[in-house]
Write an enzyme that holds these catalytic residues in place. Sequence first.
Site: not given
Length: 846
Positions: A328, A528
């Site tokens: 990621d 997020e």
Amino acid sequence: MGIKRWWGPTFLILAGLQVGCSEISRRETGENMMPKIHPEIWPRLSSPMAEDPDLEARIEEMLSSMTIEAKVGQVIQAEINSITPEEIREYRVGSVLNGGGGWPGEKKHSTPQDWLAMADGFWEASMDVPEGEPAIPILWGLDAVHGHNNVIGATLFPHNIALGAANSLELIREVGRVTAREVAATGQDWNFGPTIAVARDDRWGRTYESYSEDPEIVQACAVAMVEGLQGKVGSEDFLGDEQLIATAKHYLGDGGTDKGVDQGDTLASEEELRDIHGAGYVTALEAGVQTVMASFSGWHGTKVHGSRELLTDVLKGQMGFDGFVVGDWNAHGQVPGCSNESCPAAINAGLDMFMVPQDWKALYGNTLEQVRSGEISLQRIDDAVRRILRVKMRAGLFERGKPSSRPLALRPEIIGSPEHREVARRAVRESLVLLKNNAGLLPLAPDARVLVAGDGADNITKQSGGWTITWQGTGNENDEFPGATSIWEGIRQVVESAGGTATLSPKGRFDERPDVAIVVFGEDPYAEFLGDRDSIDYSPRSDRDLDLLGKLRTEDIPVVSVFLTGRPLWINPELNASQAFVVAWLPGTEGAGVADVLFTDAKGSVRHDFRGRLSFSWPKSADQVVLNRGDKDYDPLFPLGYGLAYGLEKSIGEQSEVKARTERASRSVYFQGGPVAPWQLYLGVPEAPAIAAGSGRVASPGSNPLVIRGVDHRRQEDARAVEWPGEVAGRVYLKSAEPVDISRESNGNMVLAFDVAVDTPPSGRVMLGMGCGEACGAEIDLTGTLSDLAVGEWQSLLVPLRCFADEGVDMSRIDTPFSISTAGALAIRFSDVRLATVAEEGIVCP
Ligand code: BGC
Ligand code: BGC
């Protein structure tokens, strides 16, 4: 490159201020605390794709003709605006990505042709190789997490939480199929989805990316989405021209972090990790998902990116995964001993491709060195490259040709086509969950007088949530969604065509008394960690929506609430104030799907019934932050599976409006209107105990005191004026007995923000401080900044948290997020002390 970036060292001109800031420094975390993993207790799986000897032979042949440089290039994934085709050719970079809000040339209004042109440029560069070396087509990945959401005009679907509620696997498959088609039309091959997190704590900012709190539901949805995106293993169209490579993310335990903190630490037992968080991987792997994204999060203190047990022993070993593992966004940099620019530990643990948006060149150089020196074995790099080649071959990349020449690229009109939008509209209809329908208020007759209110009514940005054109989903206007329909617009069409009247008034004003009001309200977009909440009380600090509902109720107007949300929230007051209550989640661009269900046809027959059922338990009290089916004392307001349908309603009584005391201090809002409890404002002078300051005038002892009093900025007494006399040192600060952990906010480039007006410029040094408990903290010099401000004018100051972290402040236990001190004379007013994100603007360190 001429590209504006906000993540690197950068300068910002903010309200006339220009201040530099140094590079982010990394904090080493503790030693490996991870309990042992026992791969043998995990499901034993094997790849659903029968081993293909021809393909494997082709891979081996290709590998044998690759240089070490070319191999290392394959394991690098750079960001599209941080690399040029020239550099792709030179470094043989294997992959590129655009993140949320990453558009070709950073142009928001990029057309499908712009996307294709960029894809062609990258592709051509990757195919242009020195004599004797194999040409390996580049792979472009992106987050099409609810449709092709970075592209203006695309069909945007309800987010995963809504699809989980819609309860139809066939629908999810369709959503995947349409998403794949729209992405293929702009020339990309790979989707970073589905997210198969099992969100267990609704404070988590990514709860809406999760299909359900329930592993079984996630298992089923995972298969449907993987098959929708990739096609079904063994079928003719598997990974064909209209399909994408899918990614199961974020492996493993992303939805189980302690307190729901994004990128945090999951403290589940190994069995829970397997049975709850791992469940979706079993079915996604069986459905042939080709890539897996490693999670930012950790398990018992060890980041997944550095966990050989989880990446290699469990996933690739026991579970037989033969595709590749992508990292990621710079998450490898969080592994102890690593930085964004160097991380042999991640590759050695089993990561196959680094997602390294900006620092790719340095990481490439270091990785190459590490392979040469043997720190990364040749065997390991070969294995990583073999896996990447395998996926590229299976996806037919070697045969697909230039992106713009592919079948769907020639048909850009399919992006946002009526056929695609119809699938999304159906998904909206089927995902609505009816919580309450007292006295059968719904369905409504379309020929009525309908008032449509609430700030979400005509707001496509709000109804779409995060990951919508921009990363956070904010900053978009309705006209940036060509072809889309707001919820209001759908209602207007139905009502007007039946001869009724529909009026839009976000504040709920009307001249002629309506028969019914539909109020659309809820969460504003986020993505997020910026969506992490301290509390699941829908509206702990504002009663705006409740006041609106209450006003309509006082006038005896029946109210239907349509709630936009990315998670279950405590809404008892709003529920009580509404006769009918519909959860619409984050429906995306086809807002008309709401009216499809709320209104009958002209003859009074139901057109579409409610089909949605909660895939998350709904709280009855705001302290039920972890509330999941199967809990020991499971006591939700509405259980998993709940959802009314027409004709099957029961009356819902008044619910308790007693607010649960949220013990936790807010991590992000410290002073708004006044100190936000438990944060408290204090004055401090030498040799005297701290003095708590309310909104009235408070002064330190002595003849020449430090004085604070409440003053108005935007509202009555929402600011404080502080005067330092200039003879004694004095400090004004916010403090709580309960420290907060804001290390994630600090890593994530967030800033400490506050509004300030200087009335008397400083005569001595002024320091801005943050404290982390007894004898822990640091101050940075604010004198210059304050001296430069125009006297008497309000300004917002933004100070990157990392400026404090760099000075040694322990961000994991902040008890004093804000302190201003001086021994000189100074008079300021301040308000709104909070953490903020500064997307494109840049960052300052005083
Ligand atoms: C997110 C991923 C995403 C990636 C690329 C990360 O910050 O955690 O879900 O795929 O960025 O945009
Ligand atoms: C996100 C990306 C986003 C980027 C913004 C990352 O953390 O995952 O998708 O584009 O931040 O710079």
